[in-house]
Motif scaffolding. Structure first.
Motif, PDB file in Angstrom:
ATOM      1  N   ASP A   1       0.549  -0.901   0.051  1.00 13.12           N
ATOM      2  CA  ASP A   1       0.119  -0.185   0.538  1.00 13.12           C
ATOM      3  C   ASP A   1       1.046   1.212   0.151  1.00 13.12           C
TER       4      ASP A   1
ATOM      5  N   THR B   1       1.449   5.648  -0.525  1.00 16.29           N
ATOM      6  CA  THR B   1       0.893   6.952  -0.804  1.00 16.29           C
ATOM      7  C   THR B   1       1.669   7.842  -0.701  1.00 16.29           C
TER       8      THR B   1
ATOM      9  N   ASP C   1      -3.190   7.891  -3.573  1.00 14.48           N
ATOM     10  CA  ASP C   1      -3.175   6.624  -2.247  1.00 14.48           C
ATOM     11  C   ASP C   1      -3.643   4.760  -2.982  1.00 14.48           C
ATOM     12  N   ALA C   2      -2.770   4.172  -3.230  1.00 12.59           N
ATOM     13  CA  ALA C   2      -3.029   2.965  -3.895  1.00 12.59           C
ATOM     14  C   ALA C   2      -2.499   1.859  -3.665  1.00 12.59           C
TER      15      ALA C   2
ATOM     16  N   GLU D   1     -11.112   1.141  -0.635  1.00 15.16           N
ATOM     17  CA  GLU D   1      -9.814  -0.314  -0.774  1.00 15.16           C
ATOM     18  C   GLU D   1     -10.742  -1.273   0.510  1.00 15.16           C
TER      19      GLU D   1
ATOM     20  N   GLU E   1      -6.820  -1.244  -3.717  1.00 11.19           N
ATOM     21  CA  GLU E   1      -7.080   0.143  -3.397  1.00 11.19           C
ATOM     22  C   GLU E   1      -6.377   0.893  -4.433  1.00 11.19           C
TER      23      GLU E   1
HETATM   24 CO    CO Z   1      -3.800   2.802   1.228  1.00  9.65          CO
END
Ligand code: CO
Ligand code: MF3
Ligand code: CO
Length: 287
Positions: free
Chosen positions: A133, A135, A144-145, A240, A272
Motif C-alpha cells: 500500500d 501513498t 493512495d493505492a 480499498e 485500493e
Molecule cells: Co492506502
C-alpha cells in the motif's frame, strides 16, 4: 459569493457560469435531508492536476514493486525501493511519520489485513499473498493505492481470494456515480464478497484523499444503497476493500500498535484505487 465574482473553484470563470448551479443544487438537496459533502472536499482544477501528478508517481512505484518483488526478499527491501523511488521523483512517502508510523510503505502478508510494518526480519516466501500500500505526496497533494502480489506458487484458495478481492474493488468503484451515495459502494462490495463466501472488514475503510491523507467521507465497504454522504463531481476518494477468507473480525498488534490481523488467522486480501468523481462518471487516478 456574488454571481459575477470569480468562482471559488479557481476555474477563472464567473461564479454564475461555473459552480453557482452546483451550489444551489447542494443547498436544495441538503434541505431535502441529504448528507452533503463540505466544500473543502470538492477539489478545484488545480487540486485535481496536483493529485494526478502524485498519482503518476504512485502508480509507477506499484509497477516497480511488481517487477522487483520475489521470494527471499525482506519487506524492508520493499520499503527502501518505495522510499528511494519516491524521493528521486520529487515526492514524499506519506506513511513515514504519519501518526507515528515508522516506515514509508505498508506491506501486509497473508493473515495481515493492512498496516504491516516493513522489517528486515520479515522475508517473503513462496506461496505468500502480499499487499503493498503506497501513498505519495507531490507538491502537497496525495494519491493512495495498493495492489496484491502473489509470490511464486500460491494455493488455488489464496489465488481465488486475491481475485475476488480485486473484483470487489471494481464493483465498489463501478458503484460510484455522481449524485449517488457513499453507501452504494459498500453495498456493491459486500454483495460480491458474501456471494463468494468471504467477509468484508468493517473496522477500516476508504476515505476522501487529495489535499490530505485521510479526508471526509469515511468510505465503509459494507452499506446500504442510497445511504450516507452524497457523491458529487470534484470529490476524490479511495475504495480499498479488505476481504477476509473467514470472519470479518480483526485485531491490532499490541506491541507495534499498527499491524492489523484477522482474528481467526485466515487470509485477507486488499486492493485500493484513488478515484475522482466527474460530471458523468468517475476517473481512476491511482491504481
Ligand atoms: Co492506502
Ligand atoms: N495507505 C493506508 C490507507 O489506504 C493508510 C496507511 S496509514 C500508515 O488508508 F500510517 F500506516 F501508513
Ligand atoms: Co487509503
Amino acid at each position: 459569493m456574488n454571481r459575477n465574482d470569480p468562482c471559488w473553484c479557481g476555474s477563472g470563470q464567473k461564479y454564475k457560469k461555473c459552480h453557482l448551479a452546483f451550489d444551489e443544487k447542494l443547498t436544495l438537496l441538503e434541505r431535502q435531508g441529504e448528507e452533503v459533502p463540505p466544500r473543502k472536499v470538492i477539489k478545484t482544477k488545480a487540486d485535481i492536476e496536483g493529485i494526478k501528478k502524485a498519482a503518476a508517481v504512485n502508480n509507477a512505484i506499484l509497477d516497480l514493486v511488481g517487477t522487483k518483488i520475489h521470494a527471499g526478499m525482506s519487506t524492508e527491501e520493499i520499503n527502501t525501493l518505495v522510499h528511494n523511488y519516491t524521493i528521486e521523483h520529487g515526492g514524499i512517502p506519506a506513511p513515514l511519520n504519519y501518526s507515528g508510523y515508522p516506515k514509508s510503505v505498508c506491506v501486509s502478508i497473508n493473515n495481515v489485513v493492512c498496516h504491516g510494518i516493513p522489517s528486515e526480519d520479515t522475508i517473503l516466501k513462496d506461496g505468500d499473498i502480499v499487499n503493498v500500500d503506497v501513498t505519495t505526496i507531490v507538491n502537497g497533494y496525495y494519491a493512495d493505492a495498493s495492489r496484491m502480489y502473489m509470490i511464486g506458487e500460491v494455493t488455488p484458495e489464496a489465488k481465488r481470494l486475491v481475485e475476488v478481492a480485486r473484483e470487489c474493488l471494481i464493483k465498489g468503484v463501478e458503484a460510484v456515480k455522481p449524485w449517488g451515495h457513499v453507501g452504494d459502494i459498500g453495498a456493491a462490495v459486500n454483495a460480491h464478497a458474501t456471494a463468494n463466501g468471504y467477509s468484508v472488514v468493517i473496522d477500516l475503510g476508504g476515505h476522501g484523499v487529495g489535499n490530505d491523507f485521510h479526508e471526509e467521507p469515511f468510505v465503509p465497504h459494507v452499506g446500504e444503497e442510497g445511504e450516507g454522504m452524497l457523491l458529487v463531481p470534484g470529490m476524490v476518494l479511495t475504495v480499498e476493500p479488505m476481504i477476509n477468507e473467514g470472519a470479518y473480525e480483526v485485531y491490532i498488534d499490541e506491541k507495534d500498535d499498527w499491524t492489523v490481523y484477522t482474528e481467526d488467522g485466515l487470509l485477507s486480501a486488499q486492493w485500493e484505487h484513488t478515484i475522482l468523481v466527474t460530471e458523468d462518471g468517475i476517473e481512476i487516478l491511482a491504481y
